[in-house]
Design an enzyme around this catalytic site. Sequence first.
Site, PDB file in Angstrom:
ATOM      1  N   PHE A   6      46.591  27.282  47.689  1.00 59.56           N
ATOM      2  CA  PHE A   6      45.445  27.353  46.778  1.00 59.56           C
ATOM      3  C   PHE A   6      45.979  27.653  45.385  1.00 59.56           C
ATOM      4  CE2 PHE A   6      42.126  29.286  44.287  1.00 59.56           C
ATOM      5  CZ  PHE A   6      41.098  28.377  44.472  1.00 59.56           C
ATOM      6  N   ASP A  49      53.591  30.739  41.816  1.00 61.52           N
ATOM      7  CA  ASP A  49      52.205  31.005  41.438  1.00 61.52           C
ATOM      8  C   ASP A  49      51.863  32.423  41.889  1.00 61.52           C
ATOM      9  OD1 ASP A  49      49.466  31.266  41.200  1.00 61.52           O
ATOM     10  OD2 ASP A  49      48.990  29.296  42.005  1.00 61.52           O
ATOM     11  N   LYS A  70      44.321  36.064  36.355  1.00 63.72           N
ATOM     12  CA  LYS A  70      43.468  37.084  36.960  1.00 63.72           C
ATOM     13  C   LYS A  70      43.672  38.472  36.355  1.00 63.72           C
ATOM     14  CE  LYS A  70      42.555  34.560  41.230  1.00 63.72           C
ATOM     15  NZ  LYS A  70      41.234  34.083  40.820  1.00 63.72           N
TER      16      LYS A  70
END
Length: 412
Positions: free
Chosen positions: A151, A236, A265
């Site tokens: 993801f 990531d 984030k």
Amino acid sequence: MTAPTRATTRTRTSADLIRAEEPVLAHNYHPLPVVVARAEGTWVEDVEGRRYLDMLAGYSALNFGHRHPALIEAAHRQLDQLTLTSRAFHNDRLAGFAERLAELTGLDMVLPMNTGAEAVESGVKVARKWAYDVKGVPADRATIVVAADNFHGRTTTIVSFSTDETARAGFGPFTPGFRIVPYNDLAALEEAVDETTAAVLIEPIQGEAGVIIPDEGYLAGVRELTRRKGCLFVADEIQSGLGRTGRTLAVEHEDVVPDVLLLGKALGGGIVPVSAVVARREVLGVLRPGEHGSTFGGNPLAAAVGTAVVELLETGEFQRRAAELGVVLRDGLAELVGKGVTGFRARGLWAGVDVDPALGTGREISERLMREGVLVKDTHGSTIRLAPPLTITAEELRSALGALEKVLGETG
């Protein structure tokens, strides 16, 4: 001017607000039926005043809790000075942010963006440009190797290399240039990498897939393979990074330094969207003016908040908290195995918990926990994710685990 009617002035309930969203918001989310109006630290409150312990932390965007005083102060201070210039001009906050972030991560240069998906898209572009300019891959032949069940976001290019059909169906044609191999499989990765490979792009821990932690040695193996094969290792760490796993970065558990790091984030402190590509100078140095950009990327407000986030991480306090409280989380989950929990994976304050499907789906368990005053989110099947703010206390953590035990017992 006519006086407002009673219907337009009365306080809207949670049910009112949920119904009001239906005709005007795109239905790309299926939120739990709670309407948050206020928050502080690890707790949120809905419009009726009911309090909930936040065990999701915005998928790690709220690593430092809701409205952390140092971050709120930094934002307020900057709001009184300057919020946006675009990158048409320099601003007085960006250099300091980039310097501190590069030092924190042990890399050289920073490309500031806004969202996590933008960081991934930017990382893809940079890797391809590096492949052409530095590695000498023929034009338009560069490939990037990714892992199944990944993801990395939901933009058109990113869903092109997703294996989640919900994210892909109906959005083709897809962007070429990606090879998908099983996660945690070095042999498959070795076979997929060739002279056209610009980069290997992976999550050090797969979050959306259910907090999937690779075997010890996998990340070090990816680092060795990419170095030997002459391609980039792009990590990531948008969910796994910035303290979540008990280290500043998840790759640090294997003493690995990637060529390119993708952050987001928590970098915005739960206040503004902030993301970044952080890389070696040889890699980010391939970009020239006009080849990539963002109006809001690196804006003064984002840089001020991002700098305050880095300052919090420089103390090491939050990494230590995640490591120490991670033991409480693991021990508590271990006690639930066989009592409705069939298995779990945890690192730091991050866990994927597999619930016996006979007791309900992940969504159903999440709804039952919500009624107990604990907010979590399901992922696939009967798996739920736990990712509380790193400011949570041991008592609060045990309370959440107690609520999970109660829900599983009542369901059983």
